[in-house]
Motif scaffolding. Structure first.
Motif, short mmCIF file in Angstrom:
data_model
loop_
_atom_site.label_atom_id
_atom_site.label_comp_id
_atom_site.label_asym_id
_atom_site.label_seq_id
_atom_site.Cartn_x
_atom_site.Cartn_y
_atom_site.Cartn_z
N ILE A 98 0.87 -1.18 0.00
CA ILE A 98 0.00 0.00 0.00
C ILE A 98 0.89 1.22 0.00
N PHE A 99 0.70 2.10 -0.97
CA PHE A 99 1.49 3.33 -1.08
C PHE A 99 0.56 4.54 -0.97
N LEU A 100 0.94 5.49 -0.12
CA LEU A 100 0.25 6.77 -0.01
C LEU A 100 1.18 7.86 -0.52
N ASP A 101 0.77 8.49 -1.61
CA ASP A 101 1.57 9.57 -2.20
C ASP A 101 3.01 9.12 -2.43
N GLY A 102 3.16 7.87 -2.89
CA GLY A 102 4.48 7.34 -3.21
C GLY A 102 5.22 6.70 -2.06
N ARG A 103 4.70 6.79 -0.84
CA ARG A 103 5.37 6.22 0.33
C ARG A 103 4.76 4.86 0.66
N ASP A 104 5.61 3.90 0.95
CA ASP A 104 5.15 2.57 1.32
C ASP A 104 4.67 2.62 2.78
N VAL A 105 3.36 2.44 2.98
CA VAL A 105 2.79 2.49 4.32
C VAL A 105 2.20 1.14 4.72
N THR A 106 2.59 0.09 4.02
CA THR A 106 2.00 -1.23 4.25
C THR A 106 2.06 -1.64 5.71
N SER A 107 3.14 -1.31 6.39
CA SER A 107 3.31 -1.71 7.79
C SER A 107 3.07 -0.55 8.76
N SER A 108 2.63 0.60 8.26
CA SER A 108 2.46 1.78 9.11
C SER A 108 1.16 1.71 9.90
N ALA A 109 1.17 2.30 11.10
CA ALA A 109 -0.02 2.37 11.93
C ALA A 109 -1.04 3.33 11.34
N ALA A 110 -2.29 3.19 11.78
CA ALA A 110 -3.37 4.03 11.26
C ALA A 110 -3.09 5.51 11.49
N PHE A 111 -2.57 5.88 12.67
CA PHE A 111 -2.34 7.29 12.95
C PHE A 111 -1.27 7.88 12.04
N ALA A 112 -0.27 7.03 11.66
CA ALA A 112 0.79 7.51 10.77
C ALA A 112 0.22 7.79 9.39
N ARG A 113 -0.71 6.97 8.94
CA ARG A 113 -1.34 7.19 7.63
C ARG A 113 -2.21 8.44 7.66
N ALA A 114 -2.87 8.68 8.78
CA ALA A 114 -3.68 9.90 8.90
C ALA A 114 -2.79 11.14 8.81
N ARG A 115 -1.60 11.06 9.40
CA ARG A 115 -0.69 12.20 9.35
C ARG A 115 -0.19 12.47 7.93
N LEU A 116 -0.21 11.44 7.09
CA LEU A 116 0.20 11.59 5.69
C LEU A 116 -0.93 12.08 4.80
N GLY A 117 -2.11 12.32 5.41
CA GLY A 117 -3.20 12.91 4.64
C GLY A 117 -4.33 11.97 4.30
N LEU A 118 -4.45 10.86 5.04
CA LEU A 118 -5.53 9.91 4.81
C LEU A 118 -6.66 10.18 5.80
N GLY A 119 -7.86 10.44 5.28
CA GLY A 119 -9.04 10.62 6.12
C GLY A 119 -10.09 9.61 5.73
N ARG A 120 -11.06 9.37 6.62
CA ARG A 120 -12.07 8.37 6.31
C ARG A 120 -13.38 8.65 7.04
N SER A 121 -14.45 8.07 6.51
CA SER A 121 -15.71 7.97 7.22
C SER A 121 -16.05 6.49 7.33
N PHE A 122 -17.02 6.16 8.17
CA PHE A 122 -17.31 4.77 8.49
C PHE A 122 -18.72 4.40 8.06
N GLN A 123 -18.97 3.06 7.93
CA GLN A 123 -20.31 2.59 7.64
C GLN A 123 -21.28 3.04 8.72
N ILE A 124 -20.86 2.90 9.97
CA ILE A 124 -21.66 3.34 11.12
C ILE A 124 -21.02 4.60 11.66
N THR A 125 -21.80 5.67 11.74
CA THR A 125 -21.27 6.96 12.13
C THR A 125 -20.59 6.89 13.49
N GLU A 126 -19.37 7.41 13.56
CA GLU A 126 -18.61 7.43 14.81
C GLU A 126 -18.35 8.88 15.21
#
Length: 272
Positions: free
Chosen positions: A67-95
């Motif tokens: 898995i690459f985010l903006d060219g960076r390999d984040v396959t083993s990165s934690a969720a918070f690290a991916r968020a810091r790289l600019g990944l946001g999300r919404s959920f099936q069930i509103t949180e």
């Protein structure tokens, strides 16, 4: 926009596999999302869509693949690290924080982005900069008049709008939207479709959705996931006409309807 769509993808997933016992939830999945486009992911229940999203977000680690985010390999990165790289999300069930107001929920998201400690929460009105930024995001999703309403008192569609505002407050470049129209009536779905259309070009969006009218109205490209495999990726018109997609998911009636919106031409990749 044209240059963005043909540049390096914000998200690139290659050969992703995840098994739960004998069940292959994702089976050599390949998908990418380009800057400024809406790339929809569709498929029947049990196709592996939620598992794929969880792996992209870092909630589950894949058995293999990258898995690459903006060219960076984040396959083993934690969720918070991916968020810091600019990944946001919404959920099936509103949180959301049900006891907080709409404004407080967005202020909290701004604080998290800025790394502000929770101990200095207090009344969000005391920090004009935080409140101003939160109000900008509420206005973006059409909730300016509902800022002082507790989440528990918002309508279902308004909660989905608020979840988007919370995600946008993190200033993402890429959004993963997991069934944003889930549980909505026709009017609410139409409103959410207009909102997402207004965001096109500003964010890369991977949209998981069962509302096919919304998918075909919004998507630049669509990938079809069946039994953990991406069987086809193409423009909405190409997906409508593909015999394997029609047999596996869309059905003849929907596939033969005219396109709901103009789409961006692009390459078609078949994964068989």
């Amino acid at each position: 926009m044209a240059e963005q769509l043909h540049g390096q993808p914000l998200l690139r997933v290659t050969g992703l596999r995840k098994a739960f016992g004998a069940v292959q939830a994702t089976n050599n999945v390949n998908i990418d999302v380009r800057a400024g486009e809406i790339h929809a992911l569709i498929g029947p229940n049990g196709a592996g869509k939620s598992t794929l999203i969880s792996q992209i977000c870092g909630e589950q680690m894949p058995d293999s693949g990258s898995i690459f985010l903006d060219g960076r390999d984040v396959t083993s990165s934690a969720a918070f690290a991916r968020a810091r790289l600019g990944l946001g999300r919404s959920f099936q069930i509103t949180e959301l924080c049900a006891d907080f107001t709409a404004l407080e929920n967005v202020v909290l998201s701004v604080m998290l982005r800025k790394g502000r400690p929770f101990g200095c929460w207090g009344n969000p009105r005391h920090d004009e900069a935080l409140v101003a930024e939160a109000r900008t995001q509420l206005a973006h999703v059409g909730l300016s008049s509902r800022e002082q309403v507790a989440v528990a008192d918002l309508a279902h569609g308004e909660k989905r709008q608020l979840e988007l505002a919370v995600a946008l407050a993190r200033r993402p470049r890429l959004l993963l939207l997991d069934e944003p129209m889930a549980g909505m009536g026709a009017e609410e779905s139409a409103s959410m479709t207009r909102l997402l259309r207004s965001m096109k070009g500003y964010y890369g969006i991977l949209l998981v959705e069962h509302d096919m009218d919304a998918v075909f109205a919004l998507a630049d490209r669509i990938s079809v996931l069946v039994y953990g495999r991406t069987i086809f990726t193409g423009t909405p018109d190409e997906v409508r006409r593909h015999p394997e997609v029609r047999a596996a998911y869309l059905g003849e009636d929907h596939a033969l309807q005219p396109a709901l919106a103009a789409t961006t031409p692009g390459e078609v990749h078949a994964h068989t």
